[in-house]
Design a protein around this motif. Structure first.
Motif, PDB file in Angstrom:
ATOM      1  N   ARG A  66     -44.160  -8.573 -11.093  1.00  0.00           N
ATOM      2  CA  ARG A  66     -44.638  -9.500 -10.216  1.00  0.00           C
ATOM      3  C   ARG A  66     -44.120 -11.092 -10.542  1.00  0.00           C
ATOM      4  O   ARG A  66     -44.312 -12.039  -9.892  1.00  0.00           O
ATOM      5  CB  ARG A  66     -46.137  -9.494 -10.163  1.00  0.00           C
ATOM      6  CG  ARG A  66     -47.065  -9.958 -11.234  1.00  0.00           C
ATOM      7  CD  ARG A  66     -48.432  -9.783 -11.097  1.00  0.00           C
ATOM      8  NE  ARG A  66     -48.933  -8.581 -11.118  1.00  0.00           N
ATOM      9  CZ  ARG A  66     -50.122  -8.070 -11.131  1.00  0.00           C
ATOM     10  NH1 ARG A  66     -51.093  -8.851 -11.259  1.00  0.00           N
ATOM     11  NH2 ARG A  66     -50.285  -6.725 -11.458  1.00  0.00           N
ATOM     12  N   TYR A  67     -43.877 -11.167 -11.753  1.00  0.00           N
ATOM     13  CA  TYR A  67     -43.173 -12.420 -12.331  1.00  0.00           C
ATOM     14  C   TYR A  67     -41.755 -12.569 -12.737  1.00  0.00           C
ATOM     15  O   TYR A  67     -41.455 -13.046 -13.745  1.00  0.00           O
ATOM     16  CB  TYR A  67     -44.238 -12.806 -13.644  1.00  0.00           C
ATOM     17  CG  TYR A  67     -45.569 -13.087 -13.651  1.00  0.00           C
ATOM     18  CD1 TYR A  67     -46.037 -13.770 -12.727  1.00  0.00           C
ATOM     19  CD2 TYR A  67     -46.278 -11.910 -14.358  1.00  0.00           C
ATOM     20  CE1 TYR A  67     -47.601 -13.673 -12.552  1.00  0.00           C
ATOM     21  CE2 TYR A  67     -47.911 -12.005 -14.143  1.00  0.00           C
ATOM     22  CZ  TYR A  67     -48.519 -12.887 -13.001  1.00  0.00           C
ATOM     23  OH  TYR A  67     -49.551 -12.635 -13.160  1.00  0.00           O
ATOM     24  N   SER A  69     -38.052 -13.051 -12.902  1.00  0.00           N
ATOM     25  CA  SER A  69     -37.125 -14.441 -13.006  1.00  0.00           C
ATOM     26  C   SER A  69     -35.907 -14.010 -13.035  1.00  0.00           C
ATOM     27  O   SER A  69     -35.415 -12.689 -13.094  1.00  0.00           O
ATOM     28  CB  SER A  69     -37.621 -15.198 -14.391  1.00  0.00           C
ATOM     29  OG  SER A  69     -37.365 -14.414 -15.246  1.00  0.00           O
ATOM     30  N   ARG A 124     -42.236  -8.220  -6.699  1.00  0.00           N
ATOM     31  CA  ARG A 124     -42.667  -9.750  -6.712  1.00  0.00           C
ATOM     32  C   ARG A 124     -43.014 -10.248  -5.518  1.00  0.00           C
ATOM     33  O   ARG A 124     -44.053 -10.968  -5.353  1.00  0.00           O
ATOM     34  CB  ARG A 124     -41.628 -10.717  -7.186  1.00  0.00           C
ATOM     35  CG  ARG A 124     -42.014 -12.007  -7.266  1.00  0.00           C
ATOM     36  CD  ARG A 124     -40.981 -13.045  -7.840  1.00  0.00           C
ATOM     37  NE  ARG A 124     -41.330 -14.133  -7.645  1.00  0.00           N
ATOM     38  CZ  ARG A 124     -41.082 -15.135  -8.534  1.00  0.00           C
ATOM     39  NH1 ARG A 124     -40.592 -14.914  -9.940  1.00  0.00           N
ATOM     40  NH2 ARG A 124     -41.614 -16.496  -8.616  1.00  0.00           N
ATOM     41  N   HIS A 127     -46.693  -9.163  -4.474  1.00  0.00           N
ATOM     42  CA  HIS A 127     -47.762  -9.854  -5.397  1.00  0.00           C
ATOM     43  C   HIS A 127     -47.893 -11.413  -4.850  1.00  0.00           C
ATOM     44  O   HIS A 127     -48.877 -11.970  -5.027  1.00  0.00           O
ATOM     45  CB  HIS A 127     -47.500  -9.567  -6.776  1.00  0.00           C
ATOM     46  CG  HIS A 127     -47.771  -8.048  -7.200  1.00  0.00           C
ATOM     47  ND1 HIS A 127     -49.317  -7.859  -7.441  1.00  0.00           N
ATOM     48  CD2 HIS A 127     -47.119  -7.151  -7.514  1.00  0.00           C
ATOM     49  CE1 HIS A 127     -49.217  -6.712  -7.685  1.00  0.00           C
ATOM     50  NE2 HIS A 127     -47.934  -6.018  -7.926  1.00  0.00           N
ATOM     51  N   SER A 128     -46.580 -11.912  -4.562  1.00  0.00           N
ATOM     52  CA  SER A 128     -46.953 -13.274  -4.330  1.00  0.00           C
ATOM     53  C   SER A 128     -47.252 -13.597  -2.668  1.00  0.00           C
ATOM     54  O   SER A 128     -47.942 -14.550  -2.524  1.00  0.00           O
ATOM     55  CB  SER A 128     -45.539 -14.007  -4.695  1.00  0.00           C
ATOM     56  OG  SER A 128     -44.415 -13.524  -3.683  1.00  0.00           O
ATOM     57  N   HIS A 129     -46.947 -12.691  -1.949  1.00  0.00           N
ATOM     58  CA  HIS A 129     -47.105 -13.015  -0.503  1.00  0.00           C
ATOM     59  C   HIS A 129     -48.110 -12.172   0.099  1.00  0.00           C
ATOM     60  O   HIS A 129     -48.551 -12.550   1.269  1.00  0.00           O
ATOM     61  CB  HIS A 129     -45.818 -13.140   0.399  1.00  0.00           C
ATOM     62  CG  HIS A 129     -44.915 -14.225  -0.242  1.00  0.00           C
ATOM     63  ND1 HIS A 129     -45.106 -15.591  -0.200  1.00  0.00           N
ATOM     64  CD2 HIS A 129     -43.587 -14.103  -0.419  1.00  0.00           C
ATOM     65  CE1 HIS A 129     -44.328 -16.293  -0.542  1.00  0.00           C
ATOM     66  NE2 HIS A 129     -43.113 -15.300  -0.880  1.00  0.00           N
TER      67      HIS A 129
END
Length: 135
Positions: A66-67, A69, A124, A127-129
């Motif tokens: 979820r993080y 990069s 990701r 989890h972010s949206h």
């Protein structure tokens, strides 16, 4: 093995099987010869096992996706490349290309990379949206 790791391995199995199937279909213009299924099923473990083993050894199953990069994407690209080289070497040294077009290999690595990176980025994105935040 945790449930999360099992889910990621299952996603990678689906990605490898799908990528190789699409690569074979595109290389043969969706018309298989008589030995094409044999070649596909012989090659499948040669692509599946190295990818899972390399991803496991490189720690791609223990990362928190979820993080994700740029460094994680770099690790995926390096791992896919290493697994691909191991797979091709295994195929060539075991029985050779078996009259299969070499374009399958290029098509496979492009589709596999795209689907693998897409699967990790979708985690990701979810989890972010889309995931509800509970406090």
């Amino acid at each position: 093995m945790s449930v999360r790791v099992f889910k990621l391995i299952l996603i990678d199995v689906i990605v490898v099987v799908t990528s190789l199937y699409i690569a074979f279909n595109l290389a043969y213009d969706f018309v298989f010869r008589t030995n094409t299924p044999y070649v596909y099923f012989f090659w499948l473990p040669w692509f599946l096992l190295p990818q899972i083993i390399v991803f496991y050894l490189k720690g791609l199953y223990v990362r928190i996706w979820r993080y994700t990069s740029i460094f994680d994407l770099y690790a995926i690209i390096v791992s896919i490349s290493l697994a691909f080289l191991i797979s091709v070497a295994g195929i060539i040294f075991s029985i050779g290309m078996m009259d299969a077009p070499k374009s399958i290999l290029l098509i496979y690595v492009i589709i596999n990379g795209t689907l693998t990176i897409g699967s990790r980025l979708s985690i990701r994105l979810f989890h972010s949206h889309f995931k509800k935040i509970s406090y």
